[in-house]
Design a protein around this motif. Structure first.
Motif, PDB file in Angstrom:
ATOM      1  N   ASP A   5       0.842  -1.203   0.000  1.00 56.26           N
ATOM      2  CA  ASP A   5       0.000   0.000   0.000  1.00 56.26           C
ATOM      3  C   ASP A   5       0.874   1.248   0.000  1.00 56.26           C
ATOM      4  N   LYS A   7      -0.532   4.312  -0.405  1.00 55.53           N
ATOM      5  CA  LYS A   7      -1.530   5.385  -0.355  1.00 55.53           C
ATOM      6  C   LYS A   7      -1.889   5.709   1.090  1.00 55.53           C
ATOM      7  N   THR A  11      -5.272   1.042   3.277  1.00 48.61           N
ATOM      8  CA  THR A  11      -6.097   0.459   2.211  1.00 48.61           C
ATOM      9  C   THR A  11      -6.391  -1.012   2.454  1.00 48.61           C
ATOM     10  N   ASP A  77      -0.929  -1.105  -4.539  1.00 53.82           N
ATOM     11  CA  ASP A  77      -1.811   0.046  -4.705  1.00 53.82           C
ATOM     12  C   ASP A  77      -0.955   1.308  -4.775  1.00 53.82           C
ATOM     13  N   GLU A  78      -1.211   2.135  -5.765  1.00 57.42           N
ATOM     14  CA  GLU A  78      -0.425   3.326  -6.095  1.00 57.42           C
ATOM     15  C   GLU A  78       0.988   2.946  -6.511  1.00 57.42           C
ATOM     16  N   SER A 111      -3.066   2.099  -9.858  1.00 57.92           N
ATOM     17  CA  SER A 111      -2.587   3.466  -9.682  1.00 57.92           C
ATOM     18  C   SER A 111      -3.610   4.435 -10.244  1.00 57.92           C
TER      19      SER A 111
END
Length: 374
Positions: A5, A7, A11, A77-78, A111
């Motif tokens: 993660d 972000k 998350t 994520d991201e 993303s």
């Protein structure tokens, strides 16, 4: 699953307790991110070696042999943030994208902005691409090869375009996972009695370690995805334990003496650390000598000098330890004649079975093994 993660760290919190999730890593833990990325690279090599040993071309070909290799799914994520902050590790994701399928390692990258984050190598090896509503047509084309993802209405959250390996783009409506769904999944995993998933990297070394009969400490061996016990014996040669005040050098010396309880030892205390007093209870250690006690110090140096002379004549090589807690402090307490004895011990001791252990901020005498404490 490995969930990464970038972000803000929350998350994937809901998934952390699921048995098939090996780890949830966030950008808030920089050290763990580095260990994870290095561990994934090592996992690629481990799986390549495992397939070679089983004479298998890829993970799918193992099915016909009745053997298996667990699959690993890495979800980021991201990914654009990860690529920006850790460009040196992009080769790991390129390797997973290009080799992962045959090795049973699969990559899911998410993303909000993909421009500049997805390299040509990764793009060439990602057959399935999903684009939700994006800000402009260039981003839509970058993901699915057409402009329609920029035209998805805000009134349809979860609407996406999917492009598969055949090149066809289809519109889909994705489902929303609720807490009840996670509870059902967790219960199903419990019913199936799945074994806990294997994490492809080891923990960072602990900041504190309880005494162990197996070793003096732990060595971090990332390439083996493990920690191993660190041991030292006089056969390893002179030992220098280095570190400043309060770094744990005296405690480490005590541990070394404890784990060599079968070897006679002389110990000089040049620091006055209370932690060293316990060695007086060790059956293999002679009474502790204080460097500032001239009579004790002179007597011990005479004993050491006699040991050196006798061993050179007799050929005796049975191990004997001479340990100094605070070697720099001891040197300040020695006169020229006593310094000569110390020099002779350091120069000739190892050859006749006498092993020197010192602690201090730096090694003023040669040592085969150096342990540096922060």
């Amino acid at each position: 699953l490995v969930l990464i993660d970038f972000k803000g760290g929350s998350t994937f919190d809901e998934f952390n307790q699921l048995p098939h999730v090996t780890e949830v890593v966030s950008d808030l833990d920089v050290e763990q991110i580095d260990r994870m990325l290095a561990g994934l690279q090592i996992e690629i090599h481990r799986r390549e070696q495992a397939l070679r040993e089983m004479n298998a071309r890829d993970i799918a070909s193992l099915l016909s042999t009745g053997r298996s290799l667990s699959r690993l799914v890495v979800i980021v994520d991201e990914f654009a943030v990860l690529a920006h902050r850790h460009p040196e590790h992009m080769k790991t994701f390129v390797a997973i994208a290009s080799q992962g399928r045959s090795l049973g390692i699969h990559l899911v990258l998410a993303s909000q902005r993909v421009t500049g984050a997805i390299t040509d190598d990764i793009r060439a090896n990602t057959d399935l691409r999903i684009a939700f509503r994006v800000a402009d047509t260039s981003e839509s084309r970058d993901v699915v090869g057409c402009a329609e993802a920029a035209q998805i209405s805000k009134a349809h959250p979860g609407r996406a375009l999917v492009k598969g390996s055949g090149g066809e783009v289809v519109e889909v409506q994705t489902a929303v996972v609720m807490n009840d769904d996670l509870d059902k999944l967790e219960n199903r995993c419990e019913v199936l009695n799945d074994a806990p998933a294997r994490r492809p990297w080891s923990d960072a070394l602990p900041t504190e370690l309880a005494p162990s009969i197996n070793g003096i400490g732990l060595i971090d061996v990332p390439e083996q995805q493990a920690h191993i016990d660190w041991r030292w014996t006089p056969s390893d040669g002179p030992l220098s334990i280095e570190g400043g005040f309060g770094s744990g050098t005296t405690t480490a010396l005590v541990s070394v003496l404890f784990h060599n309880s079968g070897v006679p030892a002389y110990v000089i205390d040049a620091r006055g650390d209370d932690a060293l007093r316990c060695v007086n209870d060790f059956p293999n250690v002679a009474p502790l000598v204080l460097a500032w006690d001239q009579e004790q110090k002179t007597r011990l140096l005479q004993v050491i000098n006699t040991h050196l002379a006798d061993r050179k004549k007799s050929g005796e090589r049975s191990p004997l330890i001479v340990a100094v807690d605070g070697i720099s402090e001891l040197i300040r307490h020695l006169n020229d004649r006593e310094l000569d004895v110390l020099r002779s011990l350091c120069r000739e001791g190892e050859g006749v079975g006498i092993c020197v252990i010192t602690t201090g901020a730096e090694p003023p005498i040669p040592a085969t093994t150096r342990v540096v404490l922060g």
